[in-house]
Design a protein around this motif. Structure first.
Motif, mmCIF file in Angstrom:
data_model
loop_
_atom_site.group_PDB
_atom_site.id
_atom_site.type_symbol
_atom_site.label_atom_id
_atom_site.label_comp_id
_atom_site.label_asym_id
_atom_site.label_seq_id
_atom_site.Cartn_x
_atom_site.Cartn_y
_atom_site.Cartn_z
ATOM 1 N N VAL A 1 4.118 -7.177 -3.701
ATOM 2 C CA VAL A 1 3.466 -7.582 -2.451
ATOM 3 C C VAL A 1 4.132 -6.893 -1.268
ATOM 4 C CG1 VAL A 1 2.945 -9.525 -0.918
ATOM 5 C CG2 VAL A 1 2.699 -9.775 -3.390
ATOM 6 N N PHE A 2 5.451 -6.852 -1.245
ATOM 7 C CA PHE A 2 6.162 -6.151 -0.176
ATOM 8 C C PHE A 2 5.763 -4.675 -0.143
ATOM 9 C CE2 PHE A 2 9.677 -3.722 1.589
ATOM 10 C CZ PHE A 2 9.994 -4.438 2.731
ATOM 11 N N ARG A 3 5.560 -4.078 -1.323
ATOM 12 C CA ARG A 3 5.256 -2.635 -1.391
ATOM 13 C C ARG A 3 3.837 -2.307 -0.951
ATOM 14 N NH1 ARG A 3 7.544 -3.288 -6.422
ATOM 15 N NH2 ARG A 3 5.602 -2.680 -7.469
ATOM 16 N N ILE A 4 3.046 -3.329 -0.608
ATOM 17 C CA ILE A 4 1.729 -3.057 -0.022
ATOM 18 C C ILE A 4 1.886 -2.246 1.255
ATOM 19 C CG2 ILE A 4 -0.238 -4.164 1.157
ATOM 20 C CD1 ILE A 4 -0.191 -6.326 -0.948
ATOM 21 N N GLY A 5 3.070 -2.369 1.872
ATOM 22 C CA GLY A 5 3.363 -1.597 3.084
ATOM 23 C C GLY A 5 3.268 -0.097 2.868
ATOM 24 N N PHE A 6 3.407 0.378 1.632
ATOM 25 C CA PHE A 6 3.243 1.800 1.324
ATOM 26 C C PHE A 6 1.768 2.190 1.241
ATOM 27 C CE2 PHE A 6 7.461 0.988 -0.685
ATOM 28 C CZ PHE A 6 8.204 1.885 0.072
ATOM 29 N N GLY A 7 0.899 1.177 1.334
ATOM 30 C CA GLY A 7 -0.540 1.413 1.215
ATOM 31 C C GLY A 7 -1.083 0.732 -0.022
ATOM 32 N N GLU A 8 -2.010 -0.200 0.158
ATOM 33 C CA GLU A 8 -2.553 -0.943 -0.973
ATOM 34 C C GLU A 8 -3.237 0.016 -1.944
ATOM 35 O OE1 GLU A 8 -4.785 -5.185 -1.637
ATOM 36 O OE2 GLU A 8 -5.722 -3.787 -0.225
ATOM 37 N N GLY A 9 -2.831 -0.069 -3.211
ATOM 38 C CA GLY A 9 -3.400 0.805 -4.225
ATOM 39 C C GLY A 9 -2.723 2.153 -4.343
ATOM 40 N N SER A 10 -1.667 2.383 -3.540
ATOM 41 C CA SER A 10 -0.960 3.661 -3.600
ATOM 42 C C SER A 10 -0.023 3.703 -4.806
ATOM 43 C CB SER A 10 -0.149 3.882 -2.318
ATOM 44 O OG SER A 10 0.908 2.927 -2.239
ATOM 45 N N PHE A 11 0.513 4.881 -5.090
ATOM 46 C CA PHE A 11 1.424 5.063 -6.222
ATOM 47 C C PHE A 11 2.631 4.134 -6.088
ATOM 48 C CE2 PHE A 11 5.123 7.013 -8.185
ATOM 49 C CZ PHE A 11 4.660 7.399 -9.435
ATOM 50 N N PHE A 12 3.247 4.085 -4.918
ATOM 51 C CA PHE A 12 4.461 3.285 -4.738
ATOM 52 C C PHE A 12 4.170 1.784 -4.613
ATOM 53 C CE2 PHE A 12 5.968 7.483 -3.356
ATOM 54 C CZ PHE A 12 7.093 7.580 -4.170
ATOM 55 N N HIS A 13 2.911 1.429 -4.387
ATOM 56 C CA HIS A 13 2.539 0.017 -4.444
ATOM 57 C C HIS A 13 2.387 -0.423 -5.893
ATOM 58 C CE1 HIS A 13 -0.904 -3.112 -4.180
ATOM 59 N NE2 HIS A 13 0.261 -3.723 -4.221
ATOM 60 N N PHE A 14 1.681 0.353 -6.668
ATOM 61 C CA PHE A 14 1.394 -0.013 -8.055
ATOM 62 C C PHE A 14 2.611 0.126 -8.981
ATOM 63 C CE2 PHE A 14 -3.485 0.762 -7.964
ATOM 64 C CZ PHE A 14 -3.665 -0.543 -7.527
ATOM 65 N N ILE A 15 3.483 1.083 -8.680
ATOM 66 C CA ILE A 15 4.595 1.386 -9.585
ATOM 67 C C ILE A 15 5.933 1.131 -8.893
ATOM 68 C CG2 ILE A 15 5.727 3.186 -10.945
ATOM 69 C CD1 ILE A 15 2.968 4.483 -11.255
ATOM 70 N N ASN A 16 6.741 0.281 -9.502
ATOM 71 C CA ASN A 16 8.069 -0.013 -8.967
ATOM 72 C C ASN A 16 9.033 1.066 -9.470
ATOM 73 O OD1 ASN A 16 10.580 -1.060 -8.219
ATOM 74 N ND2 ASN A 16 9.948 -3.176 -8.590
ATOM 75 N N VAL A 17 9.179 2.104 -8.681
ATOM 76 C CA VAL A 17 9.988 3.259 -9.085
ATOM 77 C C VAL A 17 11.449 2.868 -9.268
ATOM 78 C CG1 VAL A 17 10.763 5.567 -8.413
ATOM 79 C CG2 VAL A 17 8.400 4.860 -7.954
ATOM 80 N N LEU A 18 11.962 2.025 -8.376
ATOM 81 C CA LEU A 18 13.359 1.595 -8.485
ATOM 82 C C LEU A 18 13.593 0.818 -9.782
ATOM 83 C CD1 LEU A 18 14.139 0.457 -4.819
ATOM 84 C CD2 LEU A 18 14.846 2.568 -5.964
#
Length: 418
Positions: free
Chosen positions: A19-36
């Motif tokens: 939910v926090f990663r929605i800030g990268f853009g909803e549906g974006s690569f970094f929203h969908f995938i937790n790289v860390l």
């Protein structure tokens, strides 16, 4: 090394979550995938392999699950295969690899203490913000809806409930059910650590913060579970009469507050009037068993989110999902995949805790299991829901029945020198 990796996993999964990663853009690569999570999770697993800390039976089941999931990637055509692989890895494969790593009792106890130092601070801060949001008529979450979450599904939920005059706590890290889960974990993990070592906060503070957090979320299931934990699964060695007297007074006081009257009581009354306290979940289950809808496949399902198509064909008003993971996953990934998943996350842990005769942790684990199986989080792709549960499970499975061996050894040493 494992301590630093575990702390980084905590921040990447619980704070910088989907939910926090929605800030990268909803549906974006970094929203969908937790790289860390992918990075630190693989490093943590590699540490376990290097130190020969892998549970063989867990690893065999995880490898089987991974193979079955990878076979099904071509079945989903809504996104690219690379993104699909990344989502499956982040949601399921890497978290399950983390689960295979075995720790000593002292290592697990030490990690839980470190985990709670950060988690306790975060939960107290979260409940303070929630109270400010409540007394200002949801001004904070409405601000987030119009800025950080603007144009996203979360913003629609916030604005929709505000228009309907419903208050439930939304924040940067999740929606109401996520808030509920965090405060159930907050209560359970603090009492489990107290049984092993000591309380890091006053028990009364833990109880009050947990109650307020769950009340703000408006979850009916959450209210029932937190009350059960307070009444039947608290670690209190002394002054039990005083503790239960305090609990009785505190609970009575909470029933008089606007939070209880305007959020919890109202939601329970609506459920009673409609004849369904599950907010429609049980209606769709009943419709499924009374329909001629196809059965899920055994070896493979029909791909990510196919269960939603099944629900759409049931034509239940305003219900778009089964919500229960044990019904969603067979349609999405197949019955065998679901069996392996539930074996790893629930059946094996119960067996291990029973073998250790660690009934206190078992009770808390069962409560956590009820909570995570009461919503669609575990079966929803591109979320950190499974990873969060796994990280907690790693600690619970490796905890001892009594106080840590290191603490017992220190006490013995002190008694000898006295």
């Amino acid at each position: 090394m494992y301590k630093k990796l575990f702390v980084m996993l905590f921040f990447s999964i619980f704070i910088l979550n989907d939910v926090f990663r929605i800030g990268f853009g909803e549906g974006s690569f970094f929203h969908f995938i937790n790289v860390l999570l992918l990075i630190f999770g693989v490093l943590y697993f590699a540490w376990g392999v290097k130190k020969n800390r892998i549970r063989p039976i867990f690893l065999y089941f995880v490898i089987s699950f991974c193979l079955l999931m990878l076979i099904q990637i071509p079945l989903t055509t809504t996104v690219g295969k690379v993104l699909n692989l990344g989502m499956i890895s982040s949601t399921y494969l890497v978290p399950l690899l983390i689960l295979t790593v075995k720790l000593s009792k002292d290592e697990a106890s030490e990690l839980l203490g470190s985990f709670l130092k950060y988690f306790n601070f975060f939960c107290v801060l979260l409940v303070i913000v929630g109270l400010l949001d409540y007394v200002t008529n949801a001004s904070i979450q409405l601000f987030l809806a119009n800025t950080y979450f603007q144009g996203t599904a979360v913003a629609n939920y916030i604005n929709g409930e505000h228009i309907w005059g419903v208050y439930r706590y939304y924040s940067l890290i999740g929606m109401p059910l996520t808030i509920t889960k965090y405060y159930l974990l907050f209560y359970s993990l603090n009492h489990i650590y107290a049984k092993q070592e000591k309380f890091l906060m006053k028990p009364a503070v833990i109880m009050i913060v947990s109650l307020i957090g769950v009340l703000l979320s408006g979850s009916k299931t959450g209210i029932i579970l937190i009350l059960f934990l307070i009444l039947f699964a608290s670690h209190n060695k002394r002054f039990k009469f005083g503790f239960y007297l305090f609990v009785a007074v505190a609970l009575w006081g909470f029933t008089l507050t606007p939070i209880y009257q305007n959020i919890v009581k109202e939601r329970f009354e609506q459920g009673v009037q409609s004849g369904d306290l599950s907010t429609g979940r049980n209606q769709v289950v009943e419709a499924l068993f009374n329909s001629n809808v196809e059965s899920p496949g055994f070896f493979v399902g029909k791909g990510i989110n196919y269960s939603r198509e099944v629900v759409a064909n049931l034509h239940v008003t305003n219900i778009f999902n089964f919500e229960y993971p044990i019904l969603m996953m067979p349609y999405d990934y197949g019955i065998l995949c679901t069996f392996i998943f539930y074996s790893l996350l629930f059946i094996f842990p119960i067996i291990l805790l029973l073998k250790k005769r660690n009934f206190f942790i078992l009770v808390h684990f069962l409560v956590m299991s009820l909570m995570v199986n009461n919503n669609n989080g575990l079966a929803t792709i591109a979320t950190d829901y499974t990873a969060q549960f796994v990280l907690v499970l790693v600690l619970l499975l490796n905890m001892g029945k009594q106080k840590s061996e290191k603490k017992i050894a220190n006490k013995v040493a002190l008694s000898k020198t006295a």
